[in-house]
Design an enzyme around this catalytic site. Structure first.
Site, PDB file in Angstrom:
ATOM      1  N   SER A 138      48.949 -17.308  52.586  1.00 20.48           N
ATOM      2  CA  SER A 138      49.551 -17.812  51.359  1.00 20.48           C
ATOM      3  C   SER A 138      50.063 -16.636  50.521  1.00 20.48           C
ATOM      4  O   SER A 138      50.802 -15.790  51.038  1.00 20.48           O
ATOM      5  CB  SER A 138      48.539 -18.666  50.606  1.00 20.48           C
ATOM      6  OG  SER A 138      49.167 -19.461  49.638  1.00 20.48           O
ATOM      7  N   ASP A 198      51.645 -27.933  57.008  1.00 21.72           N
ATOM      8  CA  ASP A 198      51.777 -27.207  55.736  1.00 21.72           C
ATOM      9  C   ASP A 198      53.142 -27.524  55.135  1.00 21.72           C
ATOM     10  O   ASP A 198      54.167 -27.086  55.644  1.00 21.72           O
ATOM     11  CB  ASP A 198      51.644 -25.709  56.010  1.00 21.72           C
ATOM     12  CG  ASP A 198      51.697 -24.853  54.738  1.00 21.72           C
ATOM     13  OD1 ASP A 198      52.010 -25.381  53.654  1.00 21.72           O
ATOM     14  OD2 ASP A 198      51.426 -23.644  54.847  1.00 21.72           O
ATOM     15  N   HIS A 237      48.391 -26.818  54.082  1.00 22.40           N
ATOM     16  CA  HIS A 237      48.403 -25.400  53.734  1.00 22.40           C
ATOM     17  C   HIS A 237      47.008 -24.779  53.761  1.00 22.40           C
ATOM     18  O   HIS A 237      46.823 -23.647  54.212  1.00 22.40           O
ATOM     19  CB  HIS A 237      49.021 -25.244  52.340  1.00 22.40           C
ATOM     20  CG  HIS A 237      49.101 -23.824  51.889  1.00 22.40           C
ATOM     21  ND1 HIS A 237      49.888 -22.898  52.524  1.00 22.40           N
ATOM     22  CD2 HIS A 237      48.470 -23.158  50.882  1.00 22.40           C
ATOM     23  CE1 HIS A 237      49.760 -21.714  51.913  1.00 22.40           C
ATOM     24  NE2 HIS A 237      48.911 -21.853  50.919  1.00 22.40           N
TER      25      HIS A 237
END
Lengths: 365, 365
Positions: free
Chosen positions: B148, B313, B346
């Site tokens: 991320s 995601d 995610h």
């Protein structure tokens, strides 16, 4: 001249309307508009159901924003929903704030009901629509039509009043709210309730919880657009500046746009109504009321159905429509289904998508 | 015993650190942890970069929540990031609130800087990491790793310090924030700033804007999970009740879960830090700093690269990773890429995904 028909109508029906939540509503106030003329045999009526933040101003200017009706491009003389041939009705849903009974309506003590207003459901909204049709002398609709929450009402109307609509057109919708749908609504509700101006809903006459409502609208608005649509429309372009400011102003166009969407919404919508209507949507699960079988909701239904989805709609994606189609197939109901390609996500049902016009015109006949 | 290494370290480096926004930061405080032992030739260091709301407690209990480190399952003796063989470093990013310079840090007047703290960028965070490595006597990393926002730092580290990392592993990330990414962050920021307790950022010593921060976290949290994952985990199940209450309590499990996520977050995170870090992410566009060409960011880079995405995601979907891979290919850099199948969106990079463990272990060698 029959004053039940026309623009800016409002009626208080005695009711009582028995609610899913156990209580009753009486009187049942309904703000609505009609366009076109009812035939002598009352056979040409089309009920159009509006979405979460929509209203009865389907094809007439909004009284507060002065903007064109929300489906002006679809409804009118010679348009896909043709007011030269049909009487078109659009009624503000109960729970809302544009003339129908809702949290802003006065209670017996003369004060706004606020959170004393009962929690309502999509089925309750549909019951109010049916009461309005009774009032208008319309036993049977040519069609019931709606997008998004309007599509939920269309499907629910068919299930609750089999035979009362000859055709059912449900666009960009779902037969039940998903966990993700509920989650986004809950964020919006928490944003409203976190605003100190909300005061447990008792803000009428004072400052409304505009900041919280604006945040709720911003979060919801993202779900109405596609990622690709946002990229096409805004990308990473800066708002009226050449370089980043390295601050917390709206540097990016998409920020400026969202802030505007949030603020503009607070001018035309009541925060408590937003709470009630999102709650009604979250409770929506058409199969649940029929032993968990969506097909049972439509068993023996004589209507023709049409489902329309958009390929970029991630709020109510195509599989949601497809599951309704499968249920209708299982119930033996005639159904057509089309997934349209349109870049702008869920909101495509409100936008200029000529293919949608053709589907609507063709299906309504 | 070298007290630069170990758990719960904090250092104030003189700097100055020159910021993208034009100002400087001095001193540069950095909270960090190290695990394992540096070899005599300082060749076995791995820098792990944390995500938006992460911290340096990679593999040690969080001091406030007492929960295990956020990547405990990935980092440790014999684990994919093997502390028997590597010195593993994790530093709190500047702008955050866990010991590194941020809006909660004291200014010269002894008061918290609050919104006087300069807006920082991912590149600035990476500069601070490089200063920390200098302090630790580490000229060259075996690898830089992150998921991320941590992946953004890993990519930026490679671009800003070519040759300083032998390998770059970027998971569930993107080389630039999309319009939709910015939009979600802007909702969160507006939720915080709408909270009257925010008071222009000057809430230290008083009530923090917890309600606004909780709403921000709730909105963000939805983006960390997949629609299918939410459906699997919660569906439309009710929370500790058999029937709907027709009210505004958390009837659905997903509502209760989200409310908990929002509230729990406010116990461990500073609202201003959330503003600053989301802003840094929004400004992130690695190509922009290289004439609009992402390939130019990596031209001549001697590192090996590995990109990992997750098929569910939707925050940083696979095409974002693929565009980095294409740029690396165009730059002639060795790169491997894998899209993993994992149901939880995610957040999969933080969860039990054995295939990710294998990729990480295999790539780091």
């Amino acid at each position: 001249m029959d004053d039940r028909f026309g623009l800016d109508r409002k009626v208080a029906l005695a009711g009582p309307l028995t609610l899913d939540g156990g209580g009753t509503l009486s009187p049942v106030e309904i703000g609505y508009e009609t366009y076109g003329t009812l035939t002598a045999d009352a056979s040409n009526a089309i009920l159009v159901c509006h979405a979460l933040t929509g209203d009865q101003h389907l094809a007439s200017p909004h009284p507060r924003t002065k903007k064109p009706g929300w489906w002006q491009r679809m409804v009118g003389p010679g348009k896909p929903i043709d007011t030269d041939r049909s009487l078109v009705i659009c009624a503000n849903v109960i729970g809302s704030c544009m003339g129908s009974s809702g949290p802003g309506s006065a209670a017996a003590d003369g004060q706004p009901q606020a959170m004393r207003f009962p929690v309502i459901t999509i089925a309750d909204m549909v019951r109010a629509h049916a009461m309005l049709l009774d009032h208008l002398g319309i036993a049977r609709l040519h069609a019931v039509v709606g997008g998004s929450m309007g599509g939920m009402q269309a499907l629910a109307f068919a299930a609750q009043y089999p035979g009362r609509a000859g055709a059912v057109l449900a666009i960009a919708t779902s037969a039940r709210h998903s966990a993700q749908n509920i989650a986004f609504h809950e964020v919006g509700r928490q944003a409203i309730m976190a605003d100190p101006n909300w005061r447990g809903g008792d803000y009428y006459g004072g400052e409304p919880p505009a900041a919280g409502l604006a945040v709720a609208r911003m979060a919801a608005h993202i779900t109405y657009l596609s990622e690709a649509g946002l990229t096409e429309k805004f990308g990473r372009r800066l708002q009226a500046r050449d370089v980043k400011t390295f601050g917390f102003d709206a540097d990016f166009q998409v920020e400026s746009y969202l802030r505007h969407q949030g603020l503009a919404f607070t001018d035309r919508f009541d925060a408590n109504a937003y709470l009630y209507i999102t709650r009604a949507m979250d409770y929506f699960d058409l199969a649940e009321a029929h032993g968990g079988s969506l097909a049972e909701a439509f068993r023996g239904n004589p209507a023709r159905f049409c489902l329309v989805s958009f390929d970029t709609d991630w709020l109510y994606p195509t599989p949601e429509s497809r599951s309704v189609v499968h249920a209708l197939n299982a119930a033996g109901a005639p159904v057509s289904f089309v997934e349209l390609s349109a870049p702008h996500g869920h909101d495509s049902f409100l936008l200029d998508v000529p293919a949608l016009d053709r589907v609507v015109a063709g299906f309504l006949g």
